[in-house]
Write an enzyme that holds these catalytic residues in place. Structure first.
Site, PDB file in Angstrom:
ATOM      1  CE  LYS A  90      -0.526   5.986  -6.399  1.00  0.00           C
ATOM      2  NZ  LYS A  90      -0.615   4.751  -5.584  1.00  0.00           N
ATOM      3  N   GLY A 126       2.148   1.216  -3.509  1.00  0.00           N
ATOM      4  CA  GLY A 126       0.812   1.779  -3.360  1.00  0.00           C
ATOM      5  C   GLY A 126       0.145   1.373  -2.056  1.00  0.00           C
ATOM      6  CB  CYS A 127       0.027  -1.849  -0.228  1.00  0.00           C
ATOM      7  SG  CYS A 127      -0.555  -2.925  -1.542  1.00  0.00           S
ATOM      8  N   GLY A 157       4.630  -3.192  -3.628  1.00  0.00           N
ATOM      9  CA  GLY A 157       3.842  -2.766  -2.483  1.00  0.00           C
ATOM     10  C   GLY A 157       3.891  -1.281  -2.197  1.00  0.00           C
ATOM     11  CB  THR A 197       8.659  -0.084  -6.855  1.00  0.00           C
ATOM     12  OG1 THR A 197       8.643  -0.982  -7.982  1.00  0.00           O
ATOM     13  CG2 THR A 197       9.762   0.933  -7.034  1.00  0.00           C
TER      14      THR A 197
END
Length: 496
Positions: free
Chosen positions: A177, A214-215, A212, A210
């Site tokens: 990412k 990744g969760c 959270g 932004t």
């Protein structure tokens, strides 16, 4: 797996609702799954950062996991924040004890968006054992650096090298990412031990919302894989969903200035869209007609048009049929404009109809002798061939049904196949080419822009449609593609 996928999130809690199991449950639901959660840690955090972490006893974590697995089908597992080496070992042992391990997406939560470290050094070392049990791992660049024991990558090439090394070490897929890189672009790549298997590149979204991300991305990926059973497509759908959740996030107005606000997990649901589905993506339809597109390239007409050897009489015969087609096609574009759900889309299809008559038909007439073929209104116009008549009958049936979504899906191949062909013929030398003006028309940037917009409107209609309606859209699209192939290869006056 059949029906609604049951997805388990094994992660910590975020009382602000933007990350952790709160974000996981929201993401799973928004992507069409039934969400469950086993808590590994409690945090005191907000959009401003993490102030404390409390890890419940690992025995209780194992009891949560065993109790759930004894009762509920688990179609996929997303693992997030684990907090301690003991928690990591507990989850690893539980996965090993399952009769059949479901797909596992591991988001190695080590560094929060705010920069706070969320794992102690011992736990970071233990995490490698769990990575080997995962199917896909989704670290951000600081987490990736910690996992490969290198400085944080500052360019995409270094990031890809690091992520490929991690994938090879554990024989897993790793989603690289690029969100932490500088610059206007945000690249991502799904990478295996042998290198990238799917790459993505989009403009960076200017926002601080932004928290959270990744969760949410990892939960969406687990859910969509449980439904689609295809990691590249699940990644593509998950990324698209998260990007739109980020774009819509500022409307939530959560937290004080200076922090990182949450994503808008319900953005698609609140706008009337269905959960992400490969079947509702025109790009998937296009991918699935790859064999037909290859067959189109081998049609005698296309090959001779490209090299300039096409007999002028045969080209004129083709244009006569195409002019008949375009006259009717323009009227069907106007019908799409009438059925459109809002003024912006209505204006697009109306403008497409206007261009069809004033630009494309005008170009056709310039190739034909006076009194030759036109849109069918001239008494000298050719009669429609069997292929032309069949294609128009198909489009007319779509229009008469009054279903806007199905109609635009049926109309789309005339944009897309011609634009694609024009783009691929762009390398043909125009010097002395007898059909240069025709080739230029379909390679025109304006036509490419119109095609992209036609795809976007069709995509919007498909994302809001029921599964049955999407099936009708796709069938209409594929039927039009087959008619396009037959139109190019038609017999009669154009037989070589």
């Amino acid at each position: 797996m059949s029906g609604i996928p049951h997805v388990l999130a094994v992660a910590g809690s975020d009382p602000s609702g933007g990350a952790g199991v709160q974000a996981d449950i929201k993401s799973i639901m928004a992507c069409g799954g039934y969400g469950m959660a086993a808590l590994t840690a409690l945090t005191a955090q907000s959009t401003q950062g993490v102030s404390a972490v409390h890890a419940p006893p690992t025995g209780f974590l194992r009891q949560q996991l065993d109790t759930l697995a004894s009762d509920v089908r688990i179609d996929a597992v997303k693992i997030g924040m684990l907090g301690t080496a003991a928690a990591i070992d507990t989850v690893s042992a539980w996965l090993d004890a399952l009769p059949e391990r479901p797909p596992v997406v591991l988001d190695p939560v080590m560094v929060a968006t705010s920069g706070d470290r969320l794992l102690d050094p011992e736990a970071e070392r233990a995490l490698h054992g769990l990575i080997a049990r995962a199917d896909v791992v989704t670290p951000n660049l600081p987490e990736l650096a910690a996992l490969v024991d290198e400085p944080v990558a500052r360019d995409w090439g270094v990031a890809l090298r690091q992520v490929r090394g991690l994938a090879a070490r554990h024989d897993v897929l790793v989603l690289a990412k690029g969100g932490h890189l500088d610059g206007p672009r945000c690249p991502d790549a799904l990478v295996g031990p042998d290198g990238p298997i799917a790459t993505f590149d989009d403009e960076r979204i200017p926002t601080t919302s932004t928290h959270g991300t990744g969760c949410s991305l990892s939960s969406a990926l687990a859910t969509l894989y449980a439904r689609e059973r295809d990691w590249p497509w699940a990644t593509r759908l998950a990324r698209a969903w998260v990007r739109r959740a980020i774009e819509a996030a500022d409307a939530l107005d959560v937290g004080r200035p200076g922090g990182h606000g949450p994503l808008h997990h319900a953005h698609a649901l609140w706008s009337g869209e269905r959960p992400p589905r490969r079947s509702a993506e025109p790009d998937a339809w296009w991918e699935d007609i790859a064999a037909l597109r290859r067959e189109l390239d081998e049609v005698w007409f296309v090959r001779q048009l490209a090299d300039g050897s096409l007999d002028p009489a045969r080209f004129a015969a083709y244009l006569e049929q195409d002019a008949l087609y375009l006259g009717a096609y323009a009227r069907l574009l106007e019908r799409a404009s009438e059925l459109a759900p809002d003024s912006a889309e209505s204006a697009f299809w109306a403008e497409a109809a206007r261009r069809c008559v004033t630009e494309e038909l005008a170009l056709h007439r310039s190739y034909l002798a006076p009194g030759g073929a036109d849109d069918g209104s001239s008494p000298h116009a050719a009669a429609p061939s069997a292929e032309t008549a069949a294609y128009l009958a198909h489009l007319e049936r779509a229009a008469q049904a009054g279903d806007h979504a199905v109609l635009v899906a049926a109309l789309l191949p005339c944009f897309w196949l011609y634009q694609d062909l024009g783009a691929r013929l762009a390398s043909v030398s125009r010097e002395g080419h007898p059909y240069a003006e025709w080739l230029d028309a379909y390679g025109d940037p304006g036509f490419a822009s119109a095609t992209a917009e036609a795809i976007a409107w069709t995509r919007r209609a498909a994302r809001a449609a029921s599964d049955d309606r999407v099936a009708r859209m796709r069938a209409a699209f594929e039927t039009s593609c087959r008619h396009e192939l037959a139109f190019f290869a038609q017999t009669g006056a154009t037989t070589p």
